[in-house]
Motif scaffolding. Structure first.
Motif, short mmCIF file in Angstrom:
data_model
loop_
_atom_site.label_atom_id
_atom_site.label_comp_id
_atom_site.label_asym_id
_atom_site.label_seq_id
_atom_site.Cartn_x
_atom_site.Cartn_y
_atom_site.Cartn_z
N LEU A 123 -2.07 5.34 5.40
CA LEU A 123 -1.81 5.54 3.98
C LEU A 123 -2.99 5.07 3.14
N ALA A 124 -3.58 3.95 3.52
CA ALA A 124 -4.73 3.44 2.79
C ALA A 124 -5.89 4.44 2.85
N CYS A 125 -6.14 5.03 4.02
CA CYS A 125 -7.18 6.05 4.14
C CYS A 125 -6.88 7.24 3.23
N PRO A 174 15.75 6.27 3.16
CA PRO A 174 14.56 6.99 2.71
C PRO A 174 13.60 7.25 3.86
N THR A 175 12.82 8.29 3.72
CA THR A 175 11.93 8.71 4.80
C THR A 175 10.80 9.56 4.21
N PRO A 176 9.68 9.68 4.90
CA PRO A 176 8.71 10.69 4.50
C PRO A 176 9.32 12.08 4.65
N PRO A 177 8.71 13.09 4.01
CA PRO A 177 7.54 13.07 3.15
C PRO A 177 7.79 12.31 1.84
N ALA A 178 6.68 11.87 1.23
CA ALA A 178 6.77 11.11 -0.01
C ALA A 178 5.65 11.55 -0.95
N LEU A 179 5.86 11.26 -2.23
CA LEU A 179 4.90 11.64 -3.28
C LEU A 179 4.53 10.40 -4.07
N PHE A 180 3.22 10.19 -4.25
CA PHE A 180 2.72 9.02 -4.97
C PHE A 180 1.79 9.47 -6.09
N GLY A 181 2.08 9.06 -7.33
CA GLY A 181 1.17 9.31 -8.42
C GLY A 181 -0.04 8.40 -8.35
N LYS A 182 -1.09 8.75 -9.09
CA LYS A 182 -2.33 7.99 -8.98
C LYS A 182 -2.19 6.55 -9.48
N ASP A 183 -1.15 6.27 -10.27
CA ASP A 183 -0.92 4.89 -10.69
C ASP A 183 -0.64 3.97 -9.50
N HIS A 184 -0.25 4.56 -8.36
CA HIS A 184 0.09 3.77 -7.17
C HIS A 184 -1.03 3.77 -6.12
N PHE A 185 -2.13 4.45 -6.39
CA PHE A 185 -3.17 4.59 -5.37
C PHE A 185 -3.78 3.25 -4.97
N ARG A 187 -2.42 0.34 -4.89
CA ARG A 187 -1.52 -0.37 -3.99
C ARG A 187 -1.47 0.30 -2.62
N LEU A 188 -1.48 1.62 -2.60
CA LEU A 188 -1.51 2.33 -1.32
C LEU A 188 -2.77 1.99 -0.54
N ALA A 189 -3.89 1.92 -1.25
CA ALA A 189 -5.16 1.67 -0.59
C ALA A 189 -5.21 0.28 0.03
N SER A 190 -4.35 -0.62 -0.43
CA SER A 190 -4.32 -1.97 0.13
C SER A 190 -3.15 -2.17 1.08
N ALA A 191 -2.37 -1.12 1.33
CA ALA A 191 -1.23 -1.22 2.25
C ALA A 191 -1.74 -1.52 3.65
N ASP A 192 -0.96 -2.30 4.39
CA ASP A 192 -1.38 -2.67 5.74
C ASP A 192 -0.14 -2.79 6.63
N GLY A 193 -0.13 -2.05 7.74
CA GLY A 193 0.99 -2.12 8.66
C GLY A 193 2.14 -1.23 8.24
N ASP A 194 3.04 -0.95 9.18
CA ASP A 194 4.17 -0.07 8.91
C ASP A 194 5.10 -0.63 7.85
N ALA A 197 4.11 0.13 4.26
CA ALA A 197 4.41 1.50 3.87
C ALA A 197 5.89 1.66 3.56
N ARG A 198 6.75 1.05 4.38
CA ARG A 198 8.19 1.17 4.16
C ARG A 198 8.61 0.54 2.84
N LYS A 199 8.00 -0.57 2.46
CA LYS A 199 8.35 -1.22 1.20
C LYS A 199 8.08 -0.30 0.02
N LEU A 200 6.97 0.41 0.06
CA LEU A 200 6.65 1.34 -1.01
C LEU A 200 7.69 2.46 -1.09
#
Length: 227
Positions: A123-125, A174-185, A187-194, A197-200
């Motif tokens: 997700l961070a990538c 909840p499950t993927p697929p998921a949609l993230f606006g750029k306001d969350h990028f 936080r996504l870029a700093s996500a680490d581990g499964d 991702a689930r918390k988001l």
């Protein structure tokens, strides 16, 4: 049949909008629904394909045959028809057996050098690619979920904006697929581990989809039962 039903719903909505625009004296901007405005949103699409697939054994899961085609190509084939999207597939190996098929579908393979750290690193990538591309929203799908229909991806896309945080829901969780606006990028870029991702995803607004279409294939038994 599911694709026909999706097409019919879109046609009905377009006819409804046309009739309102013709008959109403209200300003056009007040009449155009969000699903129509979404076409102006710059969208990125990332398919996560860097998982370790430990439950699948020694076989490369995404290269395994599913209904006559490698498992890892089904979701990119579906998403290739989504208009106006920047497309990436996040991988642990740029020489993956599906790489040529992903590229044919319009996806650019992007190496995740930390794939062993879990989905959060992929997700961070994806978020980093989205920020570099300057997109407004990022649609994230998993390469081992081959049955998600195009109309569900379109339902997510129609809700895309800079602050979107939406996930699919199978009636239980909840499950993927998921949609993230750029306001969350960030936080996504700093996500680490499964778990990160689930918390988001647990914080998202949910869009329902039948559980049978949101199945992720984790083991040979599931692959065989759905083939």
């Amino acid at each position: 049949m599911p694709q026909l039903a999706c097409f019919t719903r879109r046609a009905i909505r377009k006819r409804w909008l046309y009739q309102r625009l013709v008959k109403s004296s209200e300003p056009t901007s007040r009449l155009i629904p969000r699903w129509c405005l979404a076409s102006a949103v710059q969208l990125g699409v990332a398919v996560l394909a860097a998982g370790q697939s430990r439950r699948f054994g020694q076989t490369d899961k995404l290269a395994a045959s599913f209904r006559g085609r490698p498992l890892g190509l089904h979701v990119t084939d579906t998403l290739s028809t989504l208009p106006g999207a920047h497309r990436w597939v996040i991988v642990a190996n740029l020489e993956h057996a599906c790489s040529s098929g992903w590229q044919e579908a319009g996806f650019t393979p992007v190496l995740n050098p930390s794939s062993e750290r879990g989905m959060g690193s992929s997700l961070a990538c994806a978020a980093q690619m989205a920020m570099q591309a300057g997109v407004d929203a990022l649609l994230v799908a998993l390469a081992d979920m081959p049955l998600v229909p195009l109309c569900h991806f379109e339902n997510l896309r129609e809700r895309a904006d800079s602050y979107s945080l939406r996930a699919s829901h199978n009636g239980i969780s909840p499950t993927p697929p998921a949609l993230f606006g750029k306001d969350h990028f960030d936080r996504l870029a700093s996500a680490d581990g499964d778990e990160g991702a689930r918390k988001l995803i647990r914080r998202a607004d949910f869009i329902d989809c039948p559980a049978r279409l949101l199945v992720d294939i984790d083991d040979p038994e599931t692959l065989a039962s759905l083939s």
